[in-house]
Design a protein around this motif. Sequence first.
Motif, PDB file in Angstrom:
ATOM      1  N   LEU A  58       1.030  -1.178   0.125  1.00  0.00           N
ATOM      2  CA  LEU A  58       0.206   0.025  -0.023  1.00  0.00           C
ATOM      3  C   LEU A  58       1.013   1.189  -0.206  1.00  0.00           C
ATOM      4  CD1 LEU A  58      -2.814  -1.103   2.605  1.00  0.00           C
ATOM      5  CD2 LEU A  58      -3.100  -0.509   0.222  1.00  0.00           C
ATOM      6  N   LYS A  59       1.801   1.336   0.943  1.00  0.00           N
ATOM      7  CA  LYS A  59       2.793   2.425   1.000  1.00  0.00           C
ATOM      8  C   LYS A  59       3.558   2.741  -0.403  1.00  0.00           C
ATOM      9  CE  LYS A  59       5.889   4.706   3.918  1.00  0.00           C
ATOM     10  NZ  LYS A  59       5.320   5.356   5.125  1.00  0.00           N
ATOM     11  N   ARG A  60       4.071   1.627  -1.121  1.00  0.00           N
ATOM     12  CA  ARG A  60       4.706   1.616  -2.282  1.00  0.00           C
ATOM     13  C   ARG A  60       3.713   2.171  -3.425  1.00  0.00           C
ATOM     14  NH1 ARG A  60       8.094  -1.994  -0.569  1.00  0.00           N
ATOM     15  NH2 ARG A  60       6.698  -3.944  -0.671  1.00  0.00           N
ATOM     16  N   ARG A  61       2.775   2.123  -3.120  1.00  0.00           N
ATOM     17  CA  ARG A  61       1.709   2.581  -4.294  1.00  0.00           C
ATOM     18  C   ARG A  61       1.049   3.892  -3.820  1.00  0.00           C
ATOM     19  NH1 ARG A  61       3.016  -2.327  -5.042  1.00  0.00           N
ATOM     20  NH2 ARG A  61       2.668  -3.504  -7.041  1.00  0.00           N
ATOM     21  N   GLY A  62       1.370   4.504  -2.721  1.00  0.00           N
ATOM     22  CA  GLY A  62       0.866   5.543  -2.145  1.00  0.00           C
ATOM     23  C   GLY A  62      -0.868   5.527  -2.001  1.00  0.00           C
TER      24      GLY A  62
END
Length: 77
Positions: free
Chosen positions: A23-27
Motif C-alpha cells: 500500500l505504501k509503495r503505491r501511495g
Amino acid sequence: MAKADAATVEFETRAKNLLKGELKRRGVTYAQLAEKLAALGVVENERNLNNKISRGGFTAAFLLQCLTAIEVSSLNL
C-alpha cells in the motif's frame, strides 16, 4: 481471545507488513483501498480496513482481494 502459537503470530505479522508495504509503495490510503475493494464487490470502510490490517489476522482471501485491488502482479517474499 488468546493469540495462537508464536509461528502463527509471526506469519500474521509478515502478512500485515507485506500488505502495508505494498500500500505504501503505491501511495494507496485505506480510504482509497476501500474504494478499490468496492469496485471488486468487497464492502469495507476505512476504519474497518485500518483495524483489520493492524491486527494482521485476516484471511488469505482478503489479502488477495487487497493485492488485486491495488494491482499487485507479483510479490517478493
